[in-house]
Write a protein that holds these residues in place. Structure first.
Motif, short mmCIF file in Angstrom:
data_model
loop_
_atom_site.label_atom_id
_atom_site.label_comp_id
_atom_site.label_asym_id
_atom_site.label_seq_id
_atom_site.Cartn_x
_atom_site.Cartn_y
_atom_site.Cartn_z
N LEU A 201 -10.92 10.22 -14.63
CA LEU A 201 -9.81 9.68 -15.42
C LEU A 201 -8.51 9.58 -14.62
CD1 LEU A 201 -10.42 11.36 -18.92
CD2 LEU A 201 -10.51 8.93 -18.36
N VAL A 202 -8.33 10.50 -13.66
CA VAL A 202 -7.12 10.41 -12.83
C VAL A 202 -7.31 9.45 -11.66
CG1 VAL A 202 -6.37 12.75 -13.40
CG2 VAL A 202 -7.84 12.40 -11.43
N PHE A 203 -8.52 8.96 -11.47
CA PHE A 203 -8.83 8.06 -10.37
C PHE A 203 -8.75 6.60 -10.80
CE2 PHE A 203 -11.78 6.86 -6.76
CZ PHE A 203 -10.91 7.27 -5.78
N ILE A 204 -8.89 6.34 -12.10
CA ILE A 204 -8.91 4.96 -12.59
C ILE A 204 -7.55 4.30 -12.44
CG2 ILE A 204 -9.13 3.58 -14.69
CD1 ILE A 204 -11.32 5.40 -15.59
N GLY A 205 -6.49 5.03 -12.77
CA GLY A 205 -5.14 4.45 -12.77
C GLY A 205 -4.75 3.82 -11.45
N PRO A 206 -4.81 4.55 -10.32
CA PRO A 206 -4.42 3.92 -9.04
C PRO A 206 -5.29 2.72 -8.67
CG PRO A 206 -4.53 6.31 -8.83
CD PRO A 206 -5.09 5.98 -10.18
N ILE A 207 -6.60 2.78 -8.96
CA ILE A 207 -7.49 1.65 -8.62
C ILE A 207 -7.13 0.43 -9.45
CG2 ILE A 207 -9.88 0.86 -8.65
CD1 ILE A 207 -10.75 3.67 -8.09
N ALA A 208 -6.88 0.64 -10.75
CA ALA A 208 -6.54 -0.49 -11.63
C ALA A 208 -5.23 -1.14 -11.20
CB ALA A 208 -6.46 0.00 -13.08
N ARG A 209 -4.24 -0.32 -10.86
CA ARG A 209 -2.95 -0.88 -10.46
C ARG A 209 -3.05 -1.65 -9.15
NH1 ARG A 209 1.72 3.52 -11.01
NH2 ARG A 209 2.91 1.69 -10.38
N ALA B 136 -9.54 -9.54 -3.05
CA ALA B 136 -8.66 -8.49 -3.57
C ALA B 136 -9.22 -7.10 -3.33
CB ALA B 136 -8.42 -8.71 -5.07
N LEU B 137 -10.50 -7.01 -2.97
CA LEU B 137 -11.13 -5.69 -2.86
C LEU B 137 -10.71 -4.94 -1.59
CD1 LEU B 137 -14.80 -6.09 -4.11
CD2 LEU B 137 -12.93 -4.81 -5.13
N ILE B 138 -10.22 -5.67 -0.55
CA ILE B 138 -9.89 -5.00 0.71
C ILE B 138 -8.79 -3.95 0.51
CG2 ILE B 138 -8.98 -5.37 3.04
CD1 ILE B 138 -10.44 -8.02 3.10
N PRO B 139 -7.65 -4.28 -0.09
CA PRO B 139 -6.65 -3.21 -0.33
C PRO B 139 -7.14 -2.15 -1.31
CG PRO B 139 -5.98 -5.26 -1.38
CD PRO B 139 -7.12 -5.59 -0.50
N VAL B 140 -8.05 -2.51 -2.23
CA VAL B 140 -8.59 -1.53 -3.15
C VAL B 140 -9.45 -0.50 -2.40
CG1 VAL B 140 -10.05 -1.18 -5.18
CG2 VAL B 140 -8.52 -3.16 -5.06
N VAL B 141 -10.27 -1.01 -1.46
CA VAL B 141 -11.08 -0.10 -0.65
C VAL B 141 -10.18 0.81 0.18
CG1 VAL B 141 -12.72 -0.02 1.26
CG2 VAL B 141 -13.07 -1.64 -0.60
N THR B 142 -9.07 0.25 0.70
CA THR B 142 -8.11 1.07 1.43
C THR B 142 -7.59 2.20 0.55
OG1 THR B 142 -7.43 -0.89 2.66
CG2 THR B 142 -5.97 1.01 2.74
N LEU B 143 -7.25 1.85 -0.67
CA LEU B 143 -6.72 2.87 -1.59
C LEU B 143 -7.76 3.94 -1.88
CD1 LEU B 143 -4.46 3.77 -3.60
CD2 LEU B 143 -5.71 2.49 -5.34
N ALA C 83 -16.25 16.01 4.81
CA ALA C 83 -16.44 15.08 3.69
C ALA C 83 -15.37 14.00 3.70
CB ALA C 83 -16.41 15.85 2.37
N PHE C 84 -14.13 14.41 3.99
CA PHE C 84 -13.03 13.44 4.06
C PHE C 84 -13.28 12.41 5.18
CE2 PHE C 84 -8.83 12.05 5.51
CZ PHE C 84 -8.27 11.64 4.32
N LEU C 85 -13.74 12.89 6.33
CA LEU C 85 -14.01 11.97 7.45
C LEU C 85 -15.16 11.03 7.13
CD1 LEU C 85 -13.61 14.43 10.48
CD2 LEU C 85 -12.01 12.67 9.71
N VAL C 86 -16.20 11.55 6.47
CA VAL C 86 -17.35 10.71 6.12
C VAL C 86 -16.93 9.62 5.14
CG1 VAL C 86 -19.56 10.70 4.91
CG2 VAL C 86 -19.09 12.45 6.61
N ILE C 87 -16.10 9.99 4.14
CA ILE C 87 -15.64 8.99 3.17
C ILE C 87 -14.83 7.90 3.87
CG2 ILE C 87 -14.09 8.64 1.21
CD1 ILE C 87 -14.95 11.39 0.20
N ASN C 88 -13.96 8.29 4.80
CA ASN C 88 -13.17 7.29 5.52
C ASN C 88 -14.04 6.44 6.43
OD1 ASN C 88 -10.00 7.48 5.29
ND2 ASN C 88 -10.83 9.52 4.95
N LEU C 89 -15.12 7.02 6.97
CA LEU C 89 -16.04 6.22 7.79
C LEU C 89 -16.74 5.17 6.92
CD1 LEU C 89 -17.46 5.73 10.49
CD2 LEU C 89 -19.17 7.45 9.81
#
Length: 314
Positions: free
Chosen positions: A189-197, A234-241, A291-297
């Motif tokens: 629920l706290v992850f939806i807001g930034p992605i939607a914006r 539009a997905l490229i900046p979303v993936v960055t986020l 885990a953080f490095l794997v997600i960024n990879l």
């Protein structure tokens, strides 16, 4: 693609070294003596001193860090001071539940956030747009622990719809699915807001692009234009986020696992730090950093898939 992955892996090495150094130095500042914890409260000073020598704690910090690095490179993270079991064994048991929680959060939060952002962009200025903006602001502004406590209080305790303590089993079992719903809802629920914006902002920029007007001029259906020509770009900046939010998501997982007594790495790290279990805390910090490095990879690989120019430019 392989060269792109190899470059990103090479860049991750100094980051991982920094995490190991930071975690080692941070735990050196804790006002607790690992030798005294192992010896127990009734141990004599001579026994504590002997344990300190055996553990190498009487050596300079540089030597201790060099020994620690040598052990980590050999896959030896030490033994827990509290349970007297190997750290790798405890972490191996905790990684699965944390991975399940992250997967259960992302699998519904990311598609829903992208869908809400796209709808808000298509219906810009209308009621749906304002509703999505309100949901996004509420999601960004509400702390993880508050959402977790509300869901536990009503859905778990008062209405008794879902279990809210512990892990009922693996994700593919009914008990596991039931027990992971509330933690995944809390984290998502706290992850939806930034992605939607971010999706709304990126989609609004693409909606007025020349290639979108050309697609409409060709007579393509509006749904096809949105899905194939607007959303893909539009997905490229979303993936960055999503990559940038990975650290926040891991932090939220620590809080969520603690609230719901979820047996993951985050709860293990909190318990280890509170109990001054240095080897286990260092191992948990290392796993969370990995885990953080794997997600960024994974995010970097998605860049190359969405925009081939990223791979060609390295």
């Amino acid at each position: 693609m392989l060269n792109h992955i190899a470059q990103r892996l090479a860049l991750s090495v100094p980051v991982l070294f920094g995490v190991l150094l930071f975690g080692f130095l941070l735990l050196q500042l804790v006002p607790a003596d690992p030798a005294a914890i192992i010896a127990g409260p009734m141990a004599s000073p001579e026994l504590v001193s002997q344990i300190r020598q055996d553990m190498g704690l009487d050596r300079p910090i540089v030597i201790q860090f060099a020994i620690y690095m040598a052990r980590v490179l050999q896959g030896d993270l030490g033994v827990s001071l509290i349970s007297n079991t190997r750290v790798t064994t405890e972490l191996a048991e905790a990684i699965g539940p944390t991975a399940e929680l992250m997967f259960a959060c992302l699998v519904w939060a990311v598609p829903l956030g992208i869908a809400l952002g796209t709808i808000a962009a298509v219906y810009r200025g209308r009621l749906l747009d304002r509703l999505v903006i309100a949901i996004s602001v509420a999601g960004v502004s509400t702390p993880v622990f508050f959402i977790g406590l509300i869901l536990m209080q009503y859905i778990g305790y008062h209405w008794e719809l879902l279990p809210f303590i512990g892990r009922g089993g693996p994700l593919w079992s009914l008990e596991g699915l039931a027990s992971i719903v509330l933690p995944a809802l809390t984290l998502g629920l706290v992850f939806i807001g930034p992605i939607a914006r971010m999706t709304r902002t990126a989609a609004l920029e693409v909606l007025n692009a020349d290639h979108v007007r050309t697609a409409r001029a060709k007579g393509l259906a509006e749904r096809t234009v949105i899905l194939q020509h607007v959303l893909r770009n539009a997905l490229i900046p979303v993936v960055t986020l999503i990559g940038l939010q990975a650290g926040y998501l891991l932090g939220g997982a620590v809080v969520t696992e603690t609230i719901y007594s979820w047996p993951g790495v985050g709860r293990l790290a909190v318990g280890a730090i509170l109990a001054s279990d240095f080897p286990l805390a260092q191992g948990a910090i290392l796993v969370l950093a990995l885990a953080f490095l794997v997600i960024n990879l994974i995010v970097d690989m998605l860049y190359a898939v969405l925009d081939p120019r990223v791979e060609s430019h390295g």
